[in-house]
Design a protein around this motif. Sequence first.
Motif, mmCIF file in Angstrom:
data_model
loop_
_atom_site.group_PDB
_atom_site.id
_atom_site.type_symbol
_atom_site.label_atom_id
_atom_site.label_comp_id
_atom_site.label_asym_id
_atom_site.label_seq_id
_atom_site.Cartn_x
_atom_site.Cartn_y
_atom_site.Cartn_z
ATOM 1 N N VAL A 199 7.889 -34.923 -25.751
ATOM 2 C CA VAL A 199 6.626 -34.752 -25.035
ATOM 3 C C VAL A 199 5.477 -34.707 -26.042
ATOM 4 O O VAL A 199 5.537 -33.975 -27.034
ATOM 5 N N GLU A 200 4.427 -35.490 -25.789
ATOM 6 C CA GLU A 200 3.247 -35.531 -26.661
ATOM 7 C C GLU A 200 2.004 -35.461 -25.782
ATOM 8 O O GLU A 200 1.906 -36.134 -24.773
ATOM 9 N N ILE A 201 1.016 -34.682 -26.237
ATOM 10 C CA ILE A 201 -0.176 -34.484 -25.415
ATOM 11 C C ILE A 201 -1.205 -35.607 -25.603
ATOM 12 O O ILE A 201 -2.018 -35.861 -24.709
ATOM 13 N N ILE A 202 -1.152 -36.311 -26.746
ATOM 14 C CA ILE A 202 -2.125 -37.387 -26.997
ATOM 15 C C ILE A 202 -1.466 -38.736 -26.701
ATOM 16 O O ILE A 202 -0.511 -39.144 -27.374
ATOM 17 N N ARG B 151 7.285 -38.707 -22.804
ATOM 18 C CA ARG B 151 6.384 -38.215 -21.758
ATOM 19 C C ARG B 151 5.048 -37.836 -22.384
ATOM 20 O O ARG B 151 5.019 -37.231 -23.469
ATOM 21 N N VAL B 152 3.966 -38.180 -21.709
ATOM 22 C CA VAL B 152 2.643 -37.727 -22.135
ATOM 23 C C VAL B 152 2.288 -36.525 -21.276
ATOM 24 O O VAL B 152 2.308 -36.615 -20.040
ATOM 25 N N GLY B 153 1.992 -35.400 -21.908
ATOM 26 C CA GLY B 153 1.641 -34.206 -21.143
ATOM 27 C C GLY B 153 1.620 -32.983 -22.034
ATOM 28 O O GLY B 153 1.809 -33.082 -23.255
ATOM 29 N N ASP B 154 1.369 -31.851 -21.430
ATOM 30 C CA ASP B 154 1.312 -30.587 -22.163
ATOM 31 C C ASP B 154 2.717 -30.012 -22.303
ATOM 32 O O ASP B 154 3.303 -29.523 -21.339
ATOM 33 N N GLY B 155 3.218 -30.063 -23.532
ATOM 34 C CA GLY B 155 4.583 -29.609 -23.803
ATOM 35 C C GLY B 155 4.782 -28.113 -23.650
ATOM 36 O O GLY B 155 5.918 -27.646 -23.689
ATOM 37 N N TYR B 156 3.694 -27.357 -23.470
ATOM 38 C CA TYR B 156 3.838 -25.918 -23.201
ATOM 39 C C TYR B 156 4.783 -25.722 -22.012
ATOM 40 O O TYR B 156 5.549 -24.779 -21.954
#
Length: 211
Positions: free
Chosen positions: A105-108, A130-135
């Motif tokens: 998962v990567e946010i950018i 996946r693109v998104g907030d890994g939190y």
Amino acid sequence: MDYDTLRKQMVENQIISRGISDERVISAMLKVPRHLFVSENQRHEAYNDYPLPIGEDQTISQPYMVALMTELMCLDGDEKVLEIGTGSGYQTAILAELAKEVYTVEIIESLSMNAKHILNELGYKNIKFRVGDGYNGWKEYAPFDDIIVTCGPTDIPQPLIDQLGEGGKLVIPVGYSFQTLTILEKINGELRKTESIECRFVPMTRKYNFN
Ligand code: SAH
């Protein structure tokens, strides 16, 4: 540039000499062409003993840090692992060599796209992006046998603890500005925490929440 020789020297002088002994980790570090994960004008530095910029104010981790975090996961080949912070995709490649399936998962978005491109070119078939907030982890595919986080949150995200399978390890740098590399193990439903070295990662951002 003789990248194969530079890579062997990196493994000898930065990885083995600092105490990394897991043969599988060493083989993966000898195999994955790190220079392909940085921009062309930085390739000559790719095997040096420090992180490098990869654009968007982010960095590819120092080789030793990649090896240490991977060794701490104790992978034997049949695991389903979650990685938070795809970045350049270099750590992802190392994981793809050593585990059965990698969920990253990567946010950018642009970094995720670049990483996907190079990892596809190299022929890895066991990685999902996946693109998104890994939190928030990646609930759909949970639980994971092991989880690695390569950006630094100030606290361990509860969703990652929840998505860690029984007997699994979460390897994560925790802290503000500087972090402590922390290992959380889930044993019979209980959490056991140990701490490794001090480290410095880019912060875990929560700016965009796609979830
Ligand atoms: N393992 C990568 C490290 C990249 S740096 C490599 O060696 O190339 C850490 C990455 O974490 C950056 O790409 C950053 O954009 C990403 N990141 C930061 N906060 C995040 C979050 N909340 N969710 C997912 N990725 C995040």
